[in-house]
Scaffold this motif. Sequence first.
Motif, PDB file in Angstrom:
ATOM      1  N   GLU A  36     -17.881  15.484 -52.077  1.00  0.00           N
ATOM      2  CA  GLU A  36     -17.410  16.479 -51.120  1.00  0.00           C
ATOM      3  C   GLU A  36     -17.183  15.866 -49.743  1.00  0.00           C
ATOM      4  N   THR A  62     -13.647  22.137 -54.710  1.00  0.00           N
ATOM      5  CA  THR A  62     -13.789  22.993 -53.527  1.00  0.00           C
ATOM      6  C   THR A  62     -12.836  22.590 -52.404  1.00  0.00           C
ATOM      7  N   HIS A  64     -12.223  22.547 -48.600  1.00  0.00           N
ATOM      8  CA  HIS A  64     -13.032  22.614 -47.385  1.00  0.00           C
ATOM      9  C   HIS A  64     -12.197  22.831 -46.114  1.00  0.00           C
ATOM     10  N   ASN A 123     -17.031  24.057 -47.035  1.00  0.00           N
ATOM     11  CA  ASN A 123     -16.994  25.396 -47.608  1.00  0.00           C
ATOM     12  C   ASN A 123     -18.269  25.589 -48.422  1.00  0.00           C
ATOM     13  N   ILE A 124     -19.342  26.028 -47.741  1.00  0.00           N
ATOM     14  CA  ILE A 124     -20.650  26.195 -48.370  1.00  0.00           C
ATOM     15  C   ILE A 124     -21.104  27.640 -48.232  1.00  0.00           C
ATOM     16  N   SER A 125     -22.055  28.041 -49.077  1.00  0.00           N
ATOM     17  CA  SER A 125     -22.533  29.428 -49.050  1.00  0.00           C
ATOM     18  C   SER A 125     -23.454  29.681 -47.864  1.00  0.00           C
ATOM     19  N   ALA A 126     -24.224  28.676 -47.463  1.00  0.00           N
ATOM     20  CA  ALA A 126     -25.104  28.821 -46.304  1.00  0.00           C
ATOM     21  C   ALA A 126     -24.293  28.729 -45.022  1.00  0.00           C
ATOM     22  N   ASN A 127     -24.841  29.277 -43.931  1.00  0.00           N
ATOM     23  CA  ASN A 127     -24.177  29.112 -42.638  1.00  0.00           C
ATOM     24  C   ASN A 127     -24.227  27.661 -42.188  1.00  0.00           C
ATOM     25  N   SER A 154     -20.848  25.594 -42.170  1.00  0.00           N
ATOM     26  CA  SER A 154     -19.803  26.297 -42.906  1.00  0.00           C
ATOM     27  C   SER A 154     -18.471  26.226 -42.170  1.00  0.00           C
ATOM     28  N   ASN A 156     -16.316  28.357 -42.652  1.00  0.00           N
ATOM     29  CA  ASN A 156     -15.830  29.738 -42.675  1.00  0.00           C
ATOM     30  C   ASN A 156     -16.597  30.686 -41.759  1.00  0.00           C
ATOM     31  N   SER A 160     -16.502  35.874 -40.032  1.00  0.00           N
ATOM     32  CA  SER A 160     -17.396  36.996 -39.728  1.00  0.00           C
ATOM     33  C   SER A 160     -17.819  37.037 -38.263  1.00  0.00           C
TER      34      SER A 160
END
Length: 348
Positions: A36, A62, A64, A123-127, A154, A156, A160
């Motif tokens: 990654e 993935t 990123h 691009n990970i699930s955790a912040n 992250s 992303n 939010s």
Amino acid sequence: MHKLTIALGAALLFTTAHIAQAQEEIVSCAALGSAELNKLEKVYSLGDIRVFYTQQAPASGTDHRLPPLSQVDGNGNGVPDYVENVAKQADVSRKLYNALGFRDPLGSSKYRAVKTIDINLLNISANALAYDGAVYYPSAPGRGPNCTLRVDVSSNLELSGTFTTQWFVVGHEMFHLFQYGQTLFKRGWVNEPTAKWAEYASRPGPFYPLGSPSYTLPSTLPDFQATVVAASTSQNANRFWSRLIDLVESEDGSLRIPAHLLSEQYTDGIAVIKDQTLRGAALISAIYQTLDAEDDIVSHLNGWNSYNWAESDQTSSSHDPRILAAVQRAIRRTGTSNPELNAFLDIE
């Protein structure tokens, strides 16, 4: 002068032979590979902080790349504003922690081989995640042979919320690196709430809000274990540390922040440091210095490398009684006394 003193007492009294042994221990830098990280072909540097990211679609797996709203390059310098702002928050929060008296991780004997702090936008699930190992990735583009500390953030976050006004997670992860450089104890009930506290060096407010109804420190071991130790990322765990600060430190929270840090801005002109209020720096620093001395004792008793314990040993709950006693000892040295605080200090 603040009444808090940082006398570490008998915990620092080691034999000459033990000190010599610690000085001779090798702090290794592990060579690792990561498919990654190999996808991150771009790098933006700010001092010894490097932010790696990608603008290319992956051949497989993935993706990123930053979402379109985080690819904006408002200042036209060829670097997405999000990338620059991540680096800016990391740099300013680190300098602010130094100004508050915390030892920089790159100034730690544990990390004497480390040259850079590398932040990977993935691009990970955790912040975000901070790692405690000294590492390098020889096959990843643009890395070179430098030994580094790794932080993943992250790509992303701005899906939010606007980074410059709503996200303080990079400062949070930077404080984890300070923690890792200070002590080998890696218990969530200490590290997570105090990293949340560290966010308030740059976010509004003097510490995590105590809220309503009023919060009272635990006075029994079962209550402490249930509401703090077993719930390290909970509201009550955060309030526990804020309440300790509230009872121990009498300052109003105003900070004398160096002018050059106060003037630091993100690419959109918004100040990195949102106000000049923070309480607890002296107490949190004293606690980590006490833990630093305490882990040396554990290393000596077990014959462990003073800079490199097994992960299972770092995170082991078996250290909790010793850590709790160290926290209590640091508080007692302040000379503060009141019924609520004394009830907590009596927990064994």
